[in-house]
Design a protein around this motif. Structure first.
Motif, PDB file in Angstrom:
ATOM      1  N   LYS A 273      38.292  -9.992  48.568  1.00 40.30           N
ATOM      2  CA  LYS A 273      39.157 -11.128  47.584  1.00 40.30           C
ATOM      3  C   LYS A 273      40.921 -11.092  48.072  1.00 40.30           C
ATOM      4  O   LYS A 273      40.958 -11.649  47.904  1.00 40.30           O
ATOM      5  N   ASP A 327      39.179 -18.785  53.791  1.00 40.99           N
ATOM      6  CA  ASP A 327      38.520 -18.573  51.932  1.00 40.99           C
ATOM      7  C   ASP A 327      39.820 -19.215  51.522  1.00 40.99           C
ATOM      8  O   ASP A 327      40.451 -17.983  50.833  1.00 40.99           O
ATOM      9  N   GLU A 329      39.620 -19.173  48.199  1.00 37.17           N
ATOM     10  CA  GLU A 329      39.501 -18.074  47.476  1.00 37.17           C
ATOM     11  C   GLU A 329      39.856 -16.427  48.046  1.00 37.17           C
ATOM     12  O   GLU A 329      39.668 -15.780  46.843  1.00 37.17           O
ATOM     13  N   ASN A 355      46.595 -20.210  48.451  1.00 37.53           N
ATOM     14  CA  ASN A 355      46.237 -18.547  48.484  1.00 37.53           C
ATOM     15  C   ASN A 355      47.196 -17.583  49.157  1.00 37.53           C
ATOM     16  O   ASN A 355      46.445 -15.887  49.528  1.00 37.53           O
ATOM     17  N   SER A 552      39.830 -19.362  39.482  1.00 33.46           N
ATOM     18  CA  SER A 552      39.819 -18.910  40.304  1.00 33.46           C
ATOM     19  C   SER A 552      41.071 -19.606  40.824  1.00 33.46           C
ATOM     20  O   SER A 552      41.741 -19.899  40.789  1.00 33.46           O
ATOM     21  N   ILE A 553      41.346 -19.158  42.409  1.00 32.48           N
ATOM     22  CA  ILE A 553      43.028 -19.148  42.747  1.00 32.48           C
ATOM     23  C   ILE A 553      42.627 -20.807  42.625  1.00 32.48           C
ATOM     24  O   ILE A 553      43.923 -21.183  41.871  1.00 32.48           O
ATOM     25  N   ARG A 554      42.097 -21.375  42.851  1.00 27.65           N
ATOM     26  CA  ARG A 554      42.266 -22.927  42.695  1.00 27.65           C
ATOM     27  C   ARG A 554      42.374 -23.424  42.011  1.00 27.65           C
ATOM     28  O   ARG A 554      42.939 -24.687  41.509  1.00 27.65           O
TER      29      ARG A 554
END
Ligand code: 5AD
Ligand code: SF4
Length: 570
Positions: A273, A327, A329, A355, A552-554
Protein backbone atom coordinates in the motif's frame (compact mmCIF):
# COMPACT_ATOMS: atom_id res chain seq x y z
CA UNK A 1 26.15 -40.98 -29.90
CA UNK A 2 24.17 -37.77 -29.83
CA UNK A 3 25.05 -37.03 -26.22
CA UNK A 4 28.71 -37.69 -26.85
CA UNK A 5 28.74 -35.27 -29.78
CA UNK A 6 26.88 -32.62 -27.78
CA UNK A 7 29.02 -33.10 -24.81
CA UNK A 8 32.27 -32.76 -26.65
CA UNK A 9 30.92 -29.72 -28.52
CA UNK A 10 29.94 -28.20 -25.21
CA UNK A 11 33.29 -28.83 -23.63
CA UNK A 12 34.97 -27.28 -26.66
CA UNK A 13 32.70 -24.25 -26.27
CA UNK A 14 33.27 -23.99 -22.56
CA UNK A 15 36.97 -24.20 -23.06
CA UNK A 16 36.75 -21.32 -25.50
CA UNK A 17 35.34 -19.13 -22.76
CA UNK A 18 38.09 -17.92 -20.56
CA UNK A 19 35.86 -17.81 -17.55
CA UNK A 20 38.38 -16.21 -15.28
CA UNK A 21 38.88 -13.20 -17.49
CA UNK A 22 35.34 -12.91 -18.68
CA UNK A 23 33.28 -10.20 -16.96
CA UNK A 24 30.26 -12.49 -16.87
CA UNK A 25 32.05 -15.45 -15.30
CA UNK A 26 29.69 -15.34 -12.31
CA UNK A 27 26.63 -15.14 -14.52
CA UNK A 28 24.13 -17.16 -12.57
CA UNK A 29 21.89 -17.77 -15.55
CA UNK A 30 24.72 -19.54 -17.34
CA UNK A 31 25.33 -21.76 -14.35
CA UNK A 32 21.62 -22.44 -13.95
CA UNK A 33 21.41 -23.21 -17.63
CA UNK A 34 24.23 -25.70 -17.29
CA UNK A 35 22.63 -27.31 -14.23
CA UNK A 36 19.36 -27.62 -16.07
CA UNK A 37 21.01 -29.22 -19.05
CA UNK A 38 22.86 -31.64 -16.84
CA UNK A 39 19.64 -32.72 -15.23
CA UNK A 40 17.26 -32.80 -18.19
CA UNK A 41 19.43 -32.97 -21.32
CA UNK A 42 18.71 -30.99 -24.48
CA UNK A 43 15.15 -29.86 -25.24
CA UNK A 44 13.39 -30.65 -28.52
CA UNK A 45 14.31 -27.48 -30.36
CA UNK A 46 17.94 -27.78 -29.33
CA UNK A 47 17.87 -31.41 -30.43
CA UNK A 48 16.42 -30.56 -33.85
CA UNK A 49 18.24 -27.33 -34.61
CA UNK A 50 21.56 -28.25 -33.09
CA UNK A 51 21.40 -24.85 -31.36
CA UNK A 52 24.68 -23.16 -30.73
CA UNK A 53 23.84 -22.80 -27.02
CA UNK A 54 25.89 -25.14 -24.87
CA UNK A 55 24.12 -28.42 -24.06
CA UNK A 56 25.47 -30.33 -21.10
CA UNK A 57 25.34 -34.04 -20.63
CA UNK A 58 28.08 -34.35 -18.06
CA UNK A 59 29.45 -32.16 -15.34
CA UNK A 60 31.88 -29.64 -16.79
CA UNK A 61 34.96 -28.89 -14.84
CA UNK A 62 34.66 -25.22 -13.93
CA UNK A 63 37.85 -24.65 -12.05
CA UNK A 64 36.89 -21.45 -10.26
CA UNK A 65 33.69 -22.78 -8.72
CA UNK A 66 33.83 -25.48 -6.07
CA UNK A 67 31.29 -28.28 -6.41
CA UNK A 68 29.25 -27.03 -3.48
CA UNK A 69 27.74 -24.13 -5.38
CA UNK A 70 26.86 -26.34 -8.31
CA UNK A 71 25.28 -28.95 -6.07
CA UNK A 72 23.86 -26.21 -3.96
CA UNK A 73 23.81 -27.47 -0.48
CA UNK A 74 20.93 -25.19 0.51
CA UNK A 75 23.17 -23.11 2.65
CA UNK A 76 21.29 -20.92 5.07
CA UNK A 77 21.91 -17.19 5.22
CA UNK A 78 21.26 -14.95 8.21
CA UNK A 79 20.99 -11.24 7.42
CA UNK A 80 21.96 -8.41 9.75
CA UNK A 81 21.04 -4.97 8.53
CA UNK A 82 22.45 -1.70 9.85
CA UNK A 83 21.99 1.85 8.64
CA UNK A 84 19.58 3.54 6.29
CA UNK A 85 16.54 2.42 4.33
CA UNK A 86 18.78 2.08 1.29
CA UNK A 87 20.55 -0.73 3.14
CA UNK A 88 17.24 -2.48 3.77
CA UNK A 89 16.49 -2.35 0.09
CA UNK A 90 20.02 -3.50 -0.83
CA UNK A 91 19.52 -6.49 1.45
CA UNK A 92 16.37 -7.38 -0.49
CA UNK A 93 18.46 -7.22 -3.68
CA UNK A 94 21.15 -9.45 -2.17
CA UNK A 95 18.53 -11.90 -1.00
CA UNK A 96 16.98 -12.00 -4.47
CA UNK A 97 20.39 -12.80 -6.01
CA UNK A 98 21.20 -15.53 -3.48
CA UNK A 99 17.71 -17.05 -3.51
CA UNK A 100 18.01 -17.55 -7.25
CA UNK A 101 21.21 -19.49 -6.61
CA UNK A 102 19.45 -21.87 -4.24
CA UNK A 103 20.47 -20.37 -0.91
CA UNK A 104 17.93 -20.39 1.90
CA UNK A 105 17.24 -17.76 4.52
CA UNK A 106 17.04 -18.27 8.25
CA UNK A 107 16.08 -16.00 11.11
CA UNK A 108 17.68 -18.35 13.65
CA UNK A 109 21.39 -17.77 14.30
CA UNK A 110 22.07 -21.41 15.24
CA UNK A 111 20.81 -22.60 11.85
CA UNK A 112 22.94 -20.22 9.82
CA UNK A 113 25.87 -21.21 7.61
CA UNK A 114 26.49 -17.71 6.36
CA UNK A 115 26.10 -14.39 8.18
CA UNK A 116 25.82 -11.39 5.90
CA UNK A 117 26.13 -8.05 7.64
CA UNK A 118 24.86 -5.04 5.67
CA UNK A 119 26.97 -2.22 7.04
CA UNK A 120 26.87 1.55 7.35
CA UNK A 121 29.86 3.90 7.51
CA UNK A 122 28.23 7.30 7.75
CA UNK A 123 29.23 8.01 11.36
CA UNK A 124 31.68 6.40 13.74
CA UNK A 125 28.82 5.30 15.98
CA UNK A 126 27.32 3.22 13.18
CA UNK A 127 30.62 1.43 12.65
CA UNK A 128 31.12 0.81 16.37
CA UNK A 129 27.84 -1.10 16.54
CA UNK A 130 28.98 -3.29 13.66
CA UNK A 131 32.35 -4.01 15.28
CA UNK A 132 30.45 -5.27 18.37
CA UNK A 133 28.30 -7.48 16.20
CA UNK A 134 31.42 -8.85 14.51
CA UNK A 135 32.89 -9.74 17.90
CA UNK A 136 29.77 -11.76 18.60
CA UNK A 137 29.88 -13.49 15.21
CA UNK A 138 33.57 -14.32 15.59
CA UNK A 139 32.76 -16.12 18.86
CA UNK A 140 29.89 -17.91 17.19
CA UNK A 141 32.14 -19.05 14.35
CA UNK A 142 34.76 -20.33 16.81
CA UNK A 143 32.17 -22.25 18.83
CA UNK A 144 30.75 -23.86 15.70
CA UNK A 145 34.26 -24.96 14.64
CA UNK A 146 34.67 -26.76 17.99
CA UNK A 147 31.20 -28.30 18.04
CA UNK A 148 29.85 -31.51 16.56
CA UNK A 149 28.63 -29.39 13.60
CA UNK A 150 32.15 -28.45 12.60
CA UNK A 151 31.53 -29.88 9.13
CA UNK A 152 29.21 -26.89 8.63
CA UNK A 153 31.69 -24.03 9.06
CA UNK A 154 30.27 -20.55 9.49
CA UNK A 155 31.13 -17.89 6.91
CA UNK A 156 30.90 -14.18 7.59
CA UNK A 157 30.40 -11.60 4.87
CA UNK A 158 30.54 -7.82 5.29
CA UNK A 159 28.53 -5.94 2.71
CA UNK A 160 27.87 -2.29 1.94
CA UNK A 161 29.47 1.01 2.88
CA UNK A 162 31.83 -0.13 5.64
CA UNK A 163 33.08 -2.91 3.37
CA UNK A 164 33.78 -0.30 0.73
CA UNK A 165 35.49 2.02 3.19
CA UNK A 166 37.77 -0.50 4.85
CA UNK A 167 38.21 -3.05 2.06
CA UNK A 168 41.05 -5.53 2.61
CA UNK A 169 41.79 -3.93 5.98
CA UNK A 170 38.73 -5.72 7.28
CA UNK A 171 40.20 -9.08 6.45
CA UNK A 172 43.63 -8.26 7.80
CA UNK A 173 42.23 -6.87 11.03
CA UNK A 174 39.22 -9.13 11.40
CA UNK A 175 40.42 -12.62 10.74
CA UNK A 176 36.87 -13.87 11.02
CA UNK A 177 35.59 -12.12 7.90
CA UNK A 178 35.44 -14.34 4.81
CA UNK A 179 33.79 -12.07 2.26
CA UNK A 180 33.92 -8.32 1.72
CA UNK A 181 31.53 -6.96 -0.91
CA UNK A 182 30.92 -3.30 -1.68
CA UNK A 183 27.54 -1.83 -2.72
CA UNK A 184 28.12 -2.44 -6.43
CA UNK A 185 29.29 -6.05 -6.27
CA UNK A 186 26.28 -7.93 -4.96
CA UNK A 187 25.85 -9.82 -8.23
CA UNK A 188 29.26 -11.33 -7.55
CA UNK A 189 28.28 -12.69 -4.13
CA UNK A 190 27.57 -16.30 -5.20
CA UNK A 191 31.08 -16.50 -6.67
CA UNK A 192 32.66 -14.77 -3.66
CA UNK A 193 30.90 -17.17 -1.29
CA UNK A 194 31.98 -20.13 -3.40
CA UNK A 195 35.59 -19.01 -3.17
CA UNK A 196 35.43 -19.17 0.60
CA UNK A 197 34.73 -22.91 0.44
CA UNK A 198 38.33 -23.54 -0.44
CA UNK A 199 39.41 -21.47 2.54
CA UNK A 200 40.03 -18.27 0.59
CA UNK A 201 38.84 -14.88 1.65
CA UNK A 202 37.09 -13.04 -1.15
CA UNK A 203 36.90 -9.32 -1.80
CA UNK A 204 35.08 -7.32 -4.44
CA UNK A 205 34.82 -3.61 -3.75
CA UNK A 206 34.81 -2.30 -7.31
CA UNK A 207 32.53 0.66 -7.72
CA UNK A 208 30.56 0.90 -10.91
CA UNK A 209 29.43 3.80 -13.07
CA UNK A 210 26.28 2.08 -14.22
CA UNK A 211 25.19 -0.65 -11.78
CA UNK A 212 21.62 0.03 -10.65
CA UNK A 213 20.42 -3.58 -10.19
CA UNK A 214 17.54 -2.51 -12.44
CA UNK A 215 16.87 -6.08 -13.55
CA UNK A 216 17.01 -7.63 -10.06
CA UNK A 217 13.56 -7.86 -8.54
CA UNK A 218 14.23 -7.47 -4.81
CA UNK A 219 12.72 -10.17 -2.63
CA UNK A 220 11.44 -8.44 0.48
CA UNK A 221 12.81 -9.80 3.73
CA UNK A 222 9.67 -8.57 5.45
CA UNK A 223 6.92 -9.96 3.25
CA UNK A 224 4.20 -8.97 5.73
CA UNK A 225 4.92 -5.27 5.58
CA UNK A 226 2.30 -3.05 3.93
CA UNK A 227 5.06 -0.78 2.66
CA UNK A 228 8.10 -1.36 0.48
CA UNK A 229 11.21 0.48 -0.65
CA UNK A 230 12.31 0.94 -4.22
CA UNK A 231 15.79 2.04 -5.04
CA UNK A 232 15.61 4.52 -7.95
CA UNK A 233 19.19 5.70 -8.06
CA UNK A 234 22.54 4.98 -6.46
CA UNK A 235 25.56 7.00 -5.46
CA UNK A 236 25.96 10.73 -4.99
CA UNK A 237 27.89 13.45 -6.84
CA UNK A 238 27.40 16.22 -4.31
CA UNK A 239 30.58 15.80 -2.33
CA UNK A 240 29.44 17.60 0.81
CA UNK A 241 32.73 17.97 2.64
CA UNK A 242 31.67 15.96 5.73
CA UNK A 243 30.16 12.99 3.93
CA UNK A 244 31.66 9.58 3.12
CA UNK A 245 28.77 8.47 0.88
CA UNK A 246 30.28 9.55 -2.48
CA UNK A 247 33.33 7.41 -1.57
CA UNK A 248 31.44 4.34 -0.41
CA UNK A 249 28.58 4.36 -2.89
CA UNK A 250 30.29 5.95 -5.86
CA UNK A 251 28.98 8.17 -8.64
CA UNK A 252 25.35 9.03 -9.06
CA UNK A 253 23.39 6.92 -11.54
CA UNK A 254 19.67 6.47 -12.05
CA UNK A 255 17.65 3.43 -12.83
CA UNK A 256 15.44 3.61 -15.96
CA UNK A 257 11.86 4.75 -15.29
CA UNK A 258 10.35 1.72 -16.99
CA UNK A 259 11.95 -0.75 -14.57
CA UNK A 260 10.86 1.35 -11.56
CA UNK A 261 7.29 1.55 -12.81
CA UNK A 262 7.27 -2.22 -13.38
CA UNK A 263 8.41 -2.80 -9.82
CA UNK A 264 5.75 -0.46 -8.42
CA UNK A 265 3.10 -2.33 -10.43
CA UNK A 266 4.40 -5.66 -9.19
CA UNK A 267 4.27 -4.44 -5.57
CA UNK A 268 0.78 -3.03 -6.07
CA UNK A 269 -0.34 -6.44 -7.41
CA UNK A 270 1.10 -8.01 -4.25
CA UNK A 271 -1.08 -5.73 -2.13
CA UNK A 272 1.63 -3.31 -0.98
CA UNK A 273 0.00 0.00 0.00
CA UNK A 274 2.96 2.33 0.21
CA UNK A 275 6.27 2.62 -1.62
CA UNK A 276 9.19 4.85 -0.72
CA UNK A 277 11.45 5.83 -3.59
CA UNK A 278 15.02 5.68 -2.36
CA UNK A 279 18.30 7.23 -3.29
CA UNK A 280 20.97 9.43 -1.77
CA UNK A 281 19.54 12.38 -3.62
CA UNK A 282 16.31 11.25 -5.31
CA UNK A 283 15.32 14.63 -6.65
CA UNK A 284 18.38 14.78 -8.90
CA UNK A 285 17.06 11.62 -10.55
CA UNK A 286 17.74 11.56 -14.28
CA UNK A 287 16.90 8.68 -16.59
CA UNK A 288 19.18 9.00 -19.57
CA UNK A 289 18.37 5.55 -20.94
CA UNK A 290 15.77 6.64 -23.52
CA UNK A 291 15.44 9.43 -26.06
CA UNK A 292 13.91 12.55 -24.63
CA UNK A 293 13.09 15.94 -26.05
CA UNK A 294 13.40 17.48 -22.61
CA UNK A 295 16.03 20.06 -21.93
CA UNK A 296 17.44 20.73 -18.52
CA UNK A 297 15.21 21.66 -15.61
CA UNK A 298 16.38 24.47 -13.42
CA UNK A 299 17.51 24.46 -9.83
CA UNK A 300 15.78 26.36 -7.06
CA UNK A 301 16.90 30.02 -6.84
CA UNK A 302 20.14 30.57 -4.91
CA UNK A 303 21.37 26.95 -5.23
CA UNK A 304 24.43 25.61 -7.05
CA UNK A 305 26.23 22.28 -7.53
CA UNK A 306 29.90 21.33 -7.44
CA UNK A 307 29.49 19.13 -10.51
CA UNK A 308 28.54 19.92 -14.08
CA UNK A 309 24.83 19.40 -14.53
CA UNK A 310 23.89 16.62 -16.89
CA UNK A 311 21.53 17.58 -19.68
CA UNK A 312 18.28 16.02 -20.89
CA UNK A 313 16.66 12.78 -19.79
CA UNK A 314 13.59 12.23 -17.68
CA UNK A 315 13.66 13.92 -14.31
CA UNK A 316 12.24 13.31 -10.85
CA UNK A 317 8.98 15.12 -11.69
CA UNK A 318 8.46 12.73 -14.62
CA UNK A 319 9.17 9.77 -12.39
CA UNK A 320 6.74 10.95 -9.69
CA UNK A 321 4.11 11.50 -12.36
CA UNK A 322 4.48 7.96 -13.75
CA UNK A 323 4.87 6.18 -10.43
CA UNK A 324 1.89 7.86 -8.79
CA UNK A 325 -0.29 6.95 -11.78
CA UNK A 326 0.30 3.20 -11.37
CA UNK A 327 -2.14 2.78 -8.50
CA UNK A 328 -4.01 5.79 -7.06
CA UNK A 329 -4.53 3.77 -3.87
CA UNK A 330 -0.82 3.37 -3.24
CA UNK A 331 0.95 5.99 -1.17
CA UNK A 332 4.18 7.34 -2.61
CA UNK A 333 7.01 8.69 -0.46
CA UNK A 334 10.58 9.54 -1.32
CA UNK A 335 13.88 10.09 0.49
CA UNK A 336 16.58 11.41 0.69
CA UNK A 337 16.56 14.71 -1.15
CA UNK A 338 18.83 17.72 -1.57
CA UNK A 339 17.28 21.20 -1.32
CA UNK A 340 18.88 22.28 -4.60
CA UNK A 341 16.70 20.00 -6.71
CA UNK A 342 13.17 21.18 -5.98
CA UNK A 343 12.10 22.87 -9.19
CA UNK A 344 8.46 23.92 -9.56
CA UNK A 345 7.61 20.88 -11.68
CA UNK A 346 8.40 18.59 -8.72
CA UNK A 347 6.39 20.70 -6.27
CA UNK A 348 3.47 20.82 -8.69
CA UNK A 349 3.20 17.07 -9.16
CA UNK A 350 3.41 16.55 -5.37
CA UNK A 351 0.62 19.05 -4.78
CA UNK A 352 -1.60 17.64 -7.54
CA UNK A 353 -1.54 13.94 -6.68
CA UNK A 354 -3.52 12.75 -3.68
CA UNK A 355 -1.39 9.65 -3.33
CA UNK A 356 1.98 11.46 -3.13
CA UNK A 357 2.54 12.22 0.54
CA UNK A 358 2.76 15.93 1.23
CA UNK A 359 5.99 15.57 3.12
CA UNK A 360 9.17 17.10 1.81
CA UNK A 361 12.62 16.31 3.16
CA UNK A 362 14.74 19.47 3.05
CA UNK A 363 17.96 18.58 4.87
CA UNK A 364 19.41 21.91 5.94
CA UNK A 365 22.47 20.45 7.78
CA UNK A 366 23.18 23.85 9.37
CA UNK A 367 21.55 27.26 9.82
CA UNK A 368 24.78 29.19 9.37
CA UNK A 369 25.81 30.34 5.89
CA UNK A 370 29.49 30.16 6.88
CA UNK A 371 29.15 26.54 8.03
CA UNK A 372 27.11 25.69 4.93
CA UNK A 373 29.94 27.09 2.84
CA UNK A 374 32.49 24.90 4.67
CA UNK A 375 30.16 21.95 4.22
CA UNK A 376 29.96 22.77 0.48
CA UNK A 377 26.19 22.52 0.49
CA UNK A 378 25.72 24.99 -2.38
CA UNK A 379 23.24 27.34 -0.65
CA UNK A 380 23.07 29.98 2.06
CA UNK A 381 20.73 30.24 5.05
CA UNK A 382 18.71 32.88 3.16
CA UNK A 383 18.35 30.76 0.00
CA UNK A 384 17.23 27.83 2.17
CA UNK A 385 14.61 29.94 3.97
CA UNK A 386 13.33 31.28 0.63
CA UNK A 387 12.97 27.71 -0.58
CA UNK A 388 11.02 26.73 2.55
CA UNK A 389 8.62 29.63 1.92
CA UNK A 390 8.27 28.62 -1.71
CA UNK A 391 7.59 24.96 -0.92
CA UNK A 392 4.97 25.95 1.68
CA UNK A 393 3.24 28.26 -0.78
CA UNK A 394 3.28 25.63 -3.55
CA UNK A 395 2.01 22.79 -1.33
CA UNK A 396 -0.25 24.27 1.37
CA UNK A 397 -0.08 22.28 4.59
CA UNK A 398 3.07 20.47 3.51
CA UNK A 399 5.07 18.68 6.22
CA UNK A 400 8.81 19.26 6.39
CA UNK A 401 11.67 17.16 7.64
CA UNK A 402 15.36 17.88 7.94
CA UNK A 403 18.80 16.53 8.82
CA UNK A 404 21.04 18.72 10.98
CA UNK A 405 24.65 18.36 12.04
CA UNK A 406 26.14 20.13 15.03
CA UNK A 407 29.80 20.51 15.92
CA UNK A 408 31.11 20.54 12.34
CA UNK A 409 34.74 21.67 11.96
CA UNK A 410 35.19 25.19 13.28
CA UNK A 411 31.54 25.61 14.36
CA UNK A 412 31.39 28.48 16.87
CA UNK A 413 28.66 28.92 19.47
CA UNK A 414 27.24 31.78 17.33
CA UNK A 415 27.14 29.57 14.26
CA UNK A 416 25.42 26.85 16.25
CA UNK A 417 22.90 29.45 17.48
CA UNK A 418 22.03 30.07 13.83
CA UNK A 419 21.12 26.40 13.48
CA UNK A 420 18.93 26.70 16.56
CA UNK A 421 17.25 29.80 15.17
CA UNK A 422 16.62 28.07 11.85
CA UNK A 423 14.95 25.25 13.76
CA UNK A 424 12.86 27.86 15.58
CA UNK A 425 11.83 29.52 12.33
CA UNK A 426 10.97 26.41 10.34
CA UNK A 427 8.35 24.03 11.69
CA UNK A 428 9.95 20.66 11.10
CA UNK A 429 7.59 17.75 11.69
CA UNK A 430 10.50 15.33 11.66
CA UNK A 431 14.21 15.98 12.21
CA UNK A 432 17.27 13.74 12.21
CA UNK A 433 19.91 15.38 14.35
CA UNK A 434 23.57 14.33 14.45
CA UNK A 435 26.76 15.36 16.21
CA UNK A 436 29.51 15.64 13.59
CA UNK A 437 31.69 12.58 13.15
CA UNK A 438 34.92 12.99 11.19
CA UNK A 439 35.27 10.50 8.34
CA UNK A 440 38.53 9.64 6.61
CA UNK A 441 38.79 10.41 2.89
CA UNK A 442 36.30 13.26 3.00
CA UNK A 443 37.31 16.82 2.07
CA UNK A 444 36.72 17.92 5.65
CA UNK A 445 39.19 15.28 6.83
CA UNK A 446 41.84 16.67 4.51
CA UNK A 447 41.03 20.35 4.75
CA UNK A 448 39.65 21.13 8.21
CA UNK A 449 40.30 20.37 11.84
CA UNK A 450 37.76 18.41 13.85
CA UNK A 451 38.17 21.00 16.57
CA UNK A 452 34.84 21.07 18.40
CA UNK A 453 35.40 19.01 21.58
CA UNK A 454 33.26 15.85 21.87
CA UNK A 455 31.67 17.20 25.04
CA UNK A 456 30.58 20.39 23.24
CA UNK A 457 29.21 18.38 20.31
CA UNK A 458 27.23 16.27 22.76
CA UNK A 459 25.89 19.27 24.60
CA UNK A 460 24.87 21.05 21.35
CA UNK A 461 23.24 17.86 20.16
CA UNK A 462 21.19 17.68 23.36
CA UNK A 463 20.08 21.28 22.90
CA UNK A 464 18.97 20.58 19.32
CA UNK A 465 17.07 17.48 20.40
CA UNK A 466 15.34 19.40 23.22
CA UNK A 467 14.26 22.17 20.89
CA UNK A 468 13.04 19.73 18.27
CA UNK A 469 11.04 17.73 20.86
CA UNK A 470 9.41 20.85 22.28
CA UNK A 471 8.46 22.12 18.84
CA UNK A 472 7.19 18.83 17.48
CA UNK A 473 5.09 18.39 20.63
CA UNK A 474 3.42 21.74 19.86
CA UNK A 475 3.00 20.90 16.17
CA UNK A 476 1.41 17.58 17.05
CA UNK A 477 -0.85 19.14 19.68
CA UNK A 478 -2.14 21.49 16.97
CA UNK A 479 -3.45 18.41 15.17
CA UNK A 480 -5.86 17.52 17.99
CA UNK A 481 -9.38 17.65 16.61
CA UNK A 482 -8.26 17.14 12.98
CA UNK A 483 -8.99 13.98 11.03
CA UNK A 484 -6.01 12.22 9.47
CA UNK A 485 -5.75 9.56 6.80
CA UNK A 486 -3.85 6.72 8.45
CA UNK A 487 -2.35 3.69 6.75
CA UNK A 488 -2.47 0.85 9.27
CA UNK A 489 0.90 -0.90 9.65
CA UNK A 490 0.55 -3.35 12.51
CA UNK A 491 -1.28 -4.50 15.60
CA UNK A 492 0.70 -3.88 18.79
CA UNK A 493 1.24 -7.34 20.28
CA UNK A 494 1.15 -6.33 23.93
CA UNK A 495 -1.94 -4.11 23.89
CA UNK A 496 -3.84 -5.14 20.76
CA UNK A 497 -3.89 -1.48 19.73
CA UNK A 498 -3.54 -0.40 16.12
CA UNK A 499 -0.46 1.40 14.86
CA UNK A 500 -0.36 3.31 11.61
CA UNK A 501 1.13 6.42 10.05
CA UNK A 502 -0.39 9.62 8.80
CA UNK A 503 0.67 11.37 5.64
CA UNK A 504 3.58 13.08 7.42
CA UNK A 505 4.93 9.70 8.56
CA UNK A 506 4.00 10.41 12.18
CA UNK A 507 2.90 7.33 14.12
CA UNK A 508 -0.79 7.23 15.04
CA UNK A 509 -2.02 4.85 17.74
CA UNK A 510 -5.65 3.93 18.38
CA UNK A 511 -7.83 1.22 19.91
CA UNK A 512 -9.22 -1.61 17.85
CA UNK A 513 -12.95 -1.28 17.21
CA UNK A 514 -15.35 -2.27 14.45
CA UNK A 515 -15.87 0.78 12.28
CA UNK A 516 -17.96 1.58 9.24
CA UNK A 517 -16.50 -0.03 6.15
CA UNK A 518 -16.89 1.17 2.60
CA UNK A 519 -19.56 -1.44 1.81
CA UNK A 520 -21.82 0.00 4.52
CA UNK A 521 -21.20 -2.76 7.11
CA UNK A 522 -18.85 -2.67 10.08
CA UNK A 523 -15.52 -4.41 10.43
CA UNK A 524 -12.33 -4.44 12.50
CA UNK A 525 -9.14 -2.74 11.38
CA UNK A 526 -6.30 -4.75 9.81
CA UNK A 527 -2.83 -3.85 8.48
CA UNK A 528 -3.05 -2.36 5.01
CA UNK A 529 -6.35 -0.54 5.70
CA UNK A 530 -6.72 3.18 5.17
CA UNK A 531 -8.64 4.59 8.13
CA UNK A 532 -9.90 8.10 8.88
CA UNK A 533 -8.72 8.82 12.43
CA UNK A 534 -9.63 11.78 14.63
CA UNK A 535 -6.60 12.94 16.61
CA UNK A 536 -7.31 13.21 20.33
CA UNK A 537 -3.88 13.29 21.95
CA UNK A 538 -0.28 14.14 21.07
CA UNK A 539 3.27 13.43 22.14
CA UNK A 540 6.38 14.71 20.38
CA UNK A 541 6.59 11.70 18.07
CA UNK A 542 3.21 9.99 18.43
CA UNK A 543 -0.42 10.91 17.93
CA UNK A 544 -3.31 9.20 19.68
CA UNK A 545 -6.58 8.89 17.82
CA UNK A 546 -10.08 7.51 17.55
CA UNK A 547 -10.87 5.55 14.39
CA UNK A 548 -13.90 6.91 12.50
CA UNK A 549 -14.39 4.86 9.33
CA UNK A 550 -12.61 2.78 6.70
CA UNK A 551 -11.75 4.79 3.64
CA UNK A 552 -9.47 5.03 0.62
CA UNK A 553 -7.08 7.74 -0.55
CA UNK A 554 -9.53 8.89 -3.23
CA UNK A 555 -12.56 8.88 -0.93
CA UNK A 556 -10.76 10.66 1.86
CA UNK A 557 -9.69 13.51 -0.38
CA UNK A 558 -12.83 13.58 -2.53
CA UNK A 559 -14.44 16.48 -0.69
CA UNK A 560 -11.48 18.27 0.72
CA UNK A 561 -8.10 19.29 -0.59
CA UNK A 562 -5.19 18.56 1.71
CA UNK A 563 -4.38 22.25 2.15
CA UNK A 564 -7.90 23.23 3.20
CA UNK A 565 -7.48 21.59 6.56
CA UNK A 566 -4.28 23.36 7.41
CA UNK A 567 -3.39 26.98 7.94
CA UNK A 568 -0.39 28.05 5.90
CA UNK A 569 2.24 29.08 8.41
CA UNK A 570 5.43 31.05 7.73
N1 5AD B 1 28.79 13.24 10.71
C1 5AD B 1 27.53 13.43 11.17
N2 5AD B 1 26.45 13.33 10.39
C2 5AD B 1 26.64 13.05 9.09
N3 5AD B 1 25.78 12.88 8.07
C3 5AD B 1 26.47 12.58 6.97
N4 5AD B 1 27.77 12.54 7.23
C4 5AD B 1 27.91 12.83 8.55
C5 5AD B 1 29.03 12.96 9.42
N5 5AD B 1 30.26 12.77 8.97
C6 5AD B 1 24.33 13.06 8.22
C7 5AD B 1 23.80 14.16 7.31
C8 5AD B 1 23.08 13.38 6.25
C9 5AD B 1 22.60 12.19 7.04
C10 5AD B 1 22.21 11.02 6.22
O1 5AD B 1 23.69 11.87 7.86
O2 5AD B 1 22.90 14.95 8.07
O3 5AD B 1 22.03 14.10 5.67
FE1 SF4 C 1 26.32 12.88 1.56
FE2 SF4 C 1 25.80 15.35 0.67
FE3 SF4 C 1 25.47 13.22 -0.96
FE4 SF4 C 1 23.79 13.59 1.10
S1 SF4 C 1 24.03 14.98 -0.66
S2 SF4 C 1 24.78 11.66 0.49
S3 SF4 C 1 25.12 14.46 2.63
S4 SF4 C 1 27.41 13.96 -0.12
Amino acid sequence: MMSLRCSSRLIRQLNKINLKNCRCYSDSSRINFMKDKLKHGPNLSEFITGSSEPILTERPNIPYLPDSIQDNLKRKVFFDVYGCQMNLNDTDIVWSILKKEGFERTKIEEEADIFLVMTCAIREGAETKIWHRLDHLRGFKRRRALSKYKNRPVKIGLLGCMAERLKEKLIEKEKAVDVVAGPDSYRDLPRLLALTDSGQTAVNVLLSLDETYADVVPVRLNQDSVSAFISIMRGCDNMCTYCIVPFTRGRERSRPIASIVDEVRHLSDQGVKEVTLLGQNVNSYRDLSGQSEKLDTHMAKGFKTVYKNKKGGLRFADLLDKVSAVDPEMRIRFTAAHPKDFPDEVLQVISERDNICKMVHLPAQSGSSAVLERMRRGYSREAYLDLVGHVKAAIPGVGLSTDMICGFCGETEEEFQETMSLMQLVDYNVAFLFPYSMREKTTAYRRYKDDVPEQVKKERHNRMVDLYRRKSQLLNEAEIGHTHLVLVESIVQKTGQILGRNELYIKVLFDQTDILSQDGGKRAVTPGDFVAVRIVGAKSSLLNGVPLYHTSIRDFYRDKSWGERYAVSL
